[in-house]
Design a protein around this motif. Structure first.
Motif, PDB file in Angstrom:
ATOM      1  N   SER A   1      53.498  39.482  36.826  1.00 12.64           N
ATOM      2  CA  SER A   1      53.309  40.421  35.194  1.00 12.64           C
ATOM      3  C   SER A   1      54.137  40.126  34.563  1.00 12.64           C
ATOM      4  O   SER A   1      55.982  40.121  35.186  1.00 12.64           O
TER       5      SER A   1
ATOM      6  N   SER B   1      49.050  41.336  28.474  1.00  9.20           N
ATOM      7  CA  SER B   1      48.484  41.443  29.809  1.00  9.20           C
ATOM      8  C   SER B   1      49.513  39.696  29.986  1.00  9.20           C
ATOM      9  O   SER B   1      48.561  38.955  31.186  1.00  9.20           O
TER      10      SER B   1
ATOM     11  N   ARG C   1      40.078  47.739  38.824  1.00 10.21           N
ATOM     12  CA  ARG C   1      39.421  46.236  38.324  1.00 10.21           C
ATOM     13  C   ARG C   1      40.708  45.397  37.896  1.00 10.21           C
ATOM     14  O   ARG C   1      40.895  44.284  37.672  1.00 10.21           O
ATOM     15  N   GLU C   2      42.421  45.407  37.985  1.00  5.17           N
ATOM     16  CA  GLU C   2      43.111  44.532  37.325  1.00  5.17           C
ATOM     17  C   GLU C   2      42.696  43.649  39.063  1.00  5.17           C
ATOM     18  O   GLU C   2      42.999  42.930  38.771  1.00  5.17           O
TER      19      GLU C   2
ATOM     20  N   GLU D   1      41.775  51.451  37.213  1.00  7.50           N
ATOM     21  CA  GLU D   1      41.561  50.200  36.391  1.00  7.50           C
ATOM     22  C   GLU D   1      42.772  49.630  37.183  1.00  7.50           C
ATOM     23  O   GLU D   1      42.859  48.173  36.611  1.00  7.50           O
ATOM     24  N   CYS D   2      43.509  50.358  38.291  1.00  7.08           N
ATOM     25  CA  CYS D   2      44.036  48.745  39.141  1.00  7.08           C
ATOM     26  C   CYS D   2      43.058  48.839  39.749  1.00  7.08           C
ATOM     27  O   CYS D   2      43.147  47.177  40.266  1.00  7.08           O
TER      28      CYS D   2
ATOM     29  N   THR E   1      49.204  43.893  42.445  1.00  3.53           N
ATOM     30  CA  THR E   1      48.531  43.399  41.238  1.00  3.53           C
ATOM     31  C   THR E   1      50.258  43.422  40.336  1.00  3.53           C
ATOM     32  O   THR E   1      50.295  42.200  39.405  1.00  3.53           O
TER      33      THR E   1
END
Length: 344
Positions: A10, A46, A229-230, A226-227, A109
C-alpha cells in the motif's frame, strides 16, 4: 505471491516515510531516488508499489536520516487510519481475539513482506512475526517499524483501562541484539527482550476476550468482505473466477468490461476467457451473477426506487432489468422486495 516485483505494498507506507523525512529536512525526491516511482503516482487512489521499491525507499530513508531509531519512531507514529479498510475492520471487532484473527489473515493486503501466526502457550497468547522475504540489511529497521506499529495500533482502539492492562502484560521479543536507542522508547513500549529465537508479541491470553468499545458487527462484516475482495484482487487466491468477481463493481451504473478486467488482472482478454473456461464459467456469466448479487442487496433498501436500482446495475431500460431479475429469481423485483421485507 512473494514476488518482489508484484505491486502489493500500500502506498500509505512510502508516503508516511516521505512525510517523516520531509519533517526532518530531507526532500521527497531523495527518499524516492532509484525507486522508479513518483510522488504523483503514490498519491493516486489505491496506489501500490512493489516490495523491491519499498525496500529502496526504506534504505534511502535510513541512509539519508542517519538515525538507527527511525523504524521505532515511524511505528509509534502510526494510527488506525493508516491501515485503511483493514483498520476499520479492526475497530469494529468485538474482542482482541477477533482482531488477532483478522490481522493474521489480512496482513498481506498491507504488508506483504511479513506474516503472522498465533498460538496459546499456557496462559500466554503468542503472535509471531516472520519475514516472507529476507530483509537483509533492513532486518532491524523492518522489525522495529512493524512491531512498534502493530503495538501502537492495537493500543489505540482499546479503552484506557484495557490499554494500560495490555501495556503491563505484554512483551515484545526481537531476534536482533539490543541497541542503545531502545532506551529512549522505554516509556512508550512494553518490556522488550533481545536476542530471542524469533520476533513475537507475548501477552496474557485473557486479553484476547477484552471487549473493544467501537465494536460493530455489521461494520465488521462489511470490512471482512472488502478485505476478502482485496485479497482476491491482489492475487492471493488461485481462482481467476474469484479475482474477476472481486473487481466487478459498478461505477455510475457501469461494470468493467472484459478488456478492462483483463488489463487489471495483467492478462490478455483471450487468456482471461480461456482461464475462465477452464473454471467452467464465462465473463458474461460472472457479470450476470454480480448484477443479481447487487440487485438483491439494493432491493433490501425499501426507500430505493426500482428504476434507480436498474440504473445502478447497468440497465438503462427498467423493463429489461425486470425481465432479467425474474429470470434470475423467478419473481419480479417488487415481489422479491415484498417477500423479503413484507408489504409496506
Amino acid at each position: 505471491m512473494n514476488s518482489l516485483s508484484h505491486a502489493s505494498v500500500s502506498a500509505i507506507y512510502p508516503l508516511s516515510m516521505i512525510q517523516f523525512a520531509v519533517e526532518r529536512g530531507v526532500s521527497a525526491q531523495r527518499i524516492l531516488n532509484n525507486a522508479d516511482v513518483t510522488l504523483e503516482q503514490l498519491h493516486k487512489p489505491s496506489a501500490r508499489i512493489t516490495p523491491m521499491q519499498q525496500a529502496v525507499i526504506s534504505f534511502n530513508l535510513v541512509t539519508e536520516l542517519g538515525d538507527p531509531s527511525v523504524g521505532l519512531e515511524l511505528g509509534l507514529r502510526s494510527n488506525i487510519t493508516k491501515t485503511g479498510l483493514m483498520g476499520f475492520g479492526l475497530m469494529s471487532c468485538a474482542t482482541f481475539r477477533e482482531v488477532s484473527d483478522l490481522g493474521v489473515r489480512y496482513l498481506k493486503t498491507r504488508v506483504p513482506y511479513f506474516t503472522l501466526s498465533k498460538s496459546i502457550e499456557g496462559d500466554l497468547a503468542v503472535v509471531q512475526a516472520r519475514e516472507v522475504v529476507p530483509l537483509g540489511p533492513l532486518h532491524q529497521f523492518g522489525f522495529d517499524h512493524f512491531m512498534a506499529e502493530v503495538y501502537q495500533i492495537c493500543r489505540a482502539f482499546a479503552n484506557p483501562q484495557g490499554s494500560a492492562e495490555a501495556h503491563a502484560h505484554t512483551e515484545i521479543w526481537f531476534d536482533s541484539p539490543e541497541q542503545p536507542y531502545y532506551a529512549k522508547y522505554a516509556d512508550r513500549l512494553p518490556r522488550l527482550r533481545f536476542g530471542m529465537p524469533s520476533n513475537q508479541f507475548r501477552f496474557s491470553a485473557a486479553l484476547l476476550d477484552v471487549p473493544i468499545p467501537t465494536a460493530n458487527p455489521i461494520s465488521a462484516q462489511l470490512a471482512f468482505e472488502e478485505c476478502e475482495r482485496e485479497m482476491a484482487l491482489l492475487g492471493y487466491t488461485q481462482s481467476v473466477t474469484d479475482r474477476v468477481l472481486a473487481l466487478l463493481t459498478s461505477t455510475g451504473g457501469q461494470y468493467p468490461g472484459l478488456d478492462v478486467a483483463a488489463e487489471r488482472l495483467h492478462l490478455s482478454a483471450r487468456t482471461l476467457k480461456r482461464r475462465l473456461a477452464e473454471e467452467n464459467t464465462t465473463f458474461g456469466d460472472l457479470l450476470e451473477e454480480v448484477r443479481k448479487r447487487d440487485s438483491v442487496q439494493l432491493l433490501l433498501n425499501a426507500d430505493r426506487a426500482i428504476d434507480e436500482i436498474a440504473a445502478r446495475v447497468g440497465y438503462a431500460d427498467p423493463a429489461n432489468f425486470r425481465r432479467a431479475f425474474k429470470r434470475w429469481t423467478g419473481v419480479s423485483p417488487s415481489e422479491y422486495r415484498t417477500q423479503q421485507l413484507g408489504p409496506k
